[in-house]
Design a protein around this motif. Sequence first.
Motif, mmCIF file in Angstrom:
data_model
loop_
_atom_site.group_PDB
_atom_site.id
_atom_site.type_symbol
_atom_site.label_atom_id
_atom_site.label_comp_id
_atom_site.label_asym_id
_atom_site.label_seq_id
_atom_site.Cartn_x
_atom_site.Cartn_y
_atom_site.Cartn_z
ATOM 1 N N GLU A 52 118.383 13.697 29.805
ATOM 2 C CA GLU A 52 117.436 14.848 30.053
ATOM 3 C C GLU A 52 116.790 15.378 31.548
ATOM 4 O O GLU A 52 116.616 16.078 31.528
ATOM 5 C CB GLU A 52 116.385 14.837 28.879
ATOM 6 N N SER B 274 117.769 6.017 28.036
ATOM 7 C CA SER B 274 119.268 6.781 28.221
ATOM 8 C C SER B 274 119.487 8.173 28.609
ATOM 9 O O SER B 274 119.797 9.124 29.029
ATOM 10 C CB SER B 274 120.474 6.335 27.515
ATOM 11 N N ARG B 275 118.252 8.331 26.459
ATOM 12 C CA ARG B 275 118.777 10.046 26.334
ATOM 13 C C ARG B 275 117.170 11.093 27.319
ATOM 14 O O ARG B 275 117.705 11.614 28.258
ATOM 15 C CB ARG B 275 117.713 9.994 25.396
ATOM 16 N N ILE C 226 122.536 13.534 19.469
ATOM 17 C CA ILE C 226 121.252 12.710 19.926
ATOM 18 C C ILE C 226 120.889 11.504 20.770
ATOM 19 O O ILE C 226 121.913 10.784 19.730
ATOM 20 C CB ILE C 226 120.307 13.549 20.038
ATOM 21 N N ILE C 227 121.494 11.096 22.055
ATOM 22 C CA ILE C 227 121.553 9.653 22.436
ATOM 23 C C ILE C 227 120.758 9.431 22.082
ATOM 24 O O ILE C 227 119.452 9.014 21.934
ATOM 25 C CB ILE C 227 121.826 9.927 23.882
ATOM 26 N N ARG C 228 121.240 7.734 21.302
ATOM 27 C CA ARG C 228 119.884 6.898 20.890
ATOM 28 C C ARG C 228 119.629 5.631 21.002
ATOM 29 O O ARG C 228 118.190 5.937 21.336
ATOM 30 C CB ARG C 228 120.958 6.156 19.337
ATOM 31 N N GLU D 226 116.749 5.598 23.452
ATOM 32 C CA GLU D 226 115.715 6.012 24.573
ATOM 33 C C GLU D 226 115.472 6.299 26.013
ATOM 34 O O GLU D 226 115.719 7.597 26.878
ATOM 35 C CB GLU D 226 114.236 5.545 23.634
#
Lengths: 196, 466
Positions: free
Chosen positions: B85, B80-81, B74-76, B78
């Motif tokens: 998503e 960026s994630r 999972i992209i650490r 937040e």
Amino acid sequence: MATEKFITIESSAIPLPIENVDTDQIIPARFLKATTRNGFGENLFRDWRYDKTNKKIDSFILNNSKYSGKILVGGKNFGSGSSREHAAWAIADYGFKVVVSSFFADIFKNNTLNNGLLPVQVTDNFLKKIFDAIEKDAQTKLHVDLVNQTITIKATGESEKFDINPYKKTCLINGYDDIDYLISLKDKIEAFEKKS
Amino acid sequence: MNKKTLFDKIWDSHVVAEVEGGPSVLYIDRHLIHEVTSPQAFAGLDKRGIKVARPSQTFATPDHNVPTIDQHLIIRDELSRTQVEKLTENCNRHSVNLFGLGHPWQGVVHVVGPELGITLPGSTMVCGDSHTSTHGAFGAVAFGVGTSEVEMVLATQCIMQPKPKKMLIEVNGKLGKGVTSKDIVLYIISKITASGGTGYFIEFAGSAIRGLSMEARMTICNMSIESGARGGLIAPDDTTFEYVKGREFAPKGADWDKAVTYWKTLKTDEGASFDKVFSFEAEDIEPMITYGTNPGMGCKISATLPTGNDLTDNDKNTFLKSFAYMGIEPNTKMLGRKVDYVFVGSCTNGRIEDFRSFAAFVKGKQKANNVVVWLVPGSKQVEKQCIAEGIDKQLAAAGFELRQPGCSACLAMNDDKVPEGKYAVATSNRNFEGRQGPGSRTFLASPLTAAAAALTGVITDPRNFL
């Protein structure tokens, strides 16, 4: 969707007499992670405004309370580099309504116009006059008239005409939006697709 | 007969309507999107209650934010994630083609478009990224746009654009040993400056351009934006057709033959006029490197830097500010300067030929101890090809490792940041203040010059090794 209407503005200005101000300086990449258009003004010129401990850098113009206003005046080739519209959002969100330079990068210019922010391109000579006037009096006023396409230094009365695409001018004055217009061309677009 | 440039032919054939006194309404054949400049555009569609008009002509991949190690996790970060998503969610909701993280076609959007045959001669393309100019290498009119314009294209497959002026840049003759297309484009920008192309669309021509591979041509068109130009293009020829043929989204069978027949007509008519013309000789070009904080501040690697004595007022201040930021004195040499980081990758030089030439250069040698080297393939397909050709092993033997695909240290939105005050030789496209991380200092150069620096730990003329 309509943007805010724009006709004239009279304000003091903030000078940034640096050339080639690229959009990475206006808003560094690490602040592009939002998924909405709001709040970018907080990080406008982030790395020129704050040091690495997030302390304000006193020598930077936005941190100097002597200067204020709704007009940002930059050196030539303003807005070069990355196409990030976040640069225009950051400038508008900070409270600017007009950006003046002797030369704008193309994508940045389109981005300002799409956000009700007016790019006023003046001659090198007039730009120098504006910087000189602000140096003399930090609160000197500039008057920008979109209808007549003029920018005036109030203190000296010196004025210059600026160019703007007539369509974009109408959009700004009336708060029109390109997308509404394009959607109204639906039949034409479909006809184009059929013939090609 | 009205003589037209290549640019005119493509542009004019895509005009849906002309607005009086205003921009053209231009039809866009292919729209590429990524996670950073699209979420606000999708939000705009939602606000209007409309869908993406032509999802089959829209292609998405996450690239700017993605980590270049452990992509299966999972992209650490937040934020960026969330952006990555959001891209997935938006594409799914609007049935847009998505090559997400882990997909065998994921990668830097401008590497992915060409390698999948999404980029075609004679087409119009946009993306919310200034390096969309890359695709001009195929004889396409391709340019970067802002997010409001991304929304326009998502909503209607059209964009409103004033037609740019036309510039011709010819490079004739034979390139010297160790001189690459990256050096050609850095040389051109050093001559015409970082704003010399503003308001123009450039056609690159001449025997030196004609002789380049597709990937080398992409490097040149990619950096046309660094001169301020809207884009740059090169007339398609057999090299182009050869490259496109058989790729996933390219026309097939009878459609292919029909397409090639049309593509062969895509060249500037003899006697067509340009608003500006430059002509350069390939023999004058050496390996190039930048020393300042815009891509126009470049020189031959062996040169002495300018003194700035001829400059006045703002020009002088800007020049001195740039040297102060870089921690470099005017009138000194670039050769022999210490390098802390080397970055090979990006939409400029992150393709298979770049890794082949880097690997061949370092073969049988060892990485310098004082340098951190990030080798970032432009896409999953480039990564796969590197492994298939044994490039990863060649690199490992010389002390290097390959990372996973993304924009990485080109703009340092992920964790690949050059620390404050450190010097990086980068094959990417921008040397702006803080571009590779707050306080980072960037020297732009070719993959060969990057390889020479990676082996020696200092700026080195790659020709010394050839």
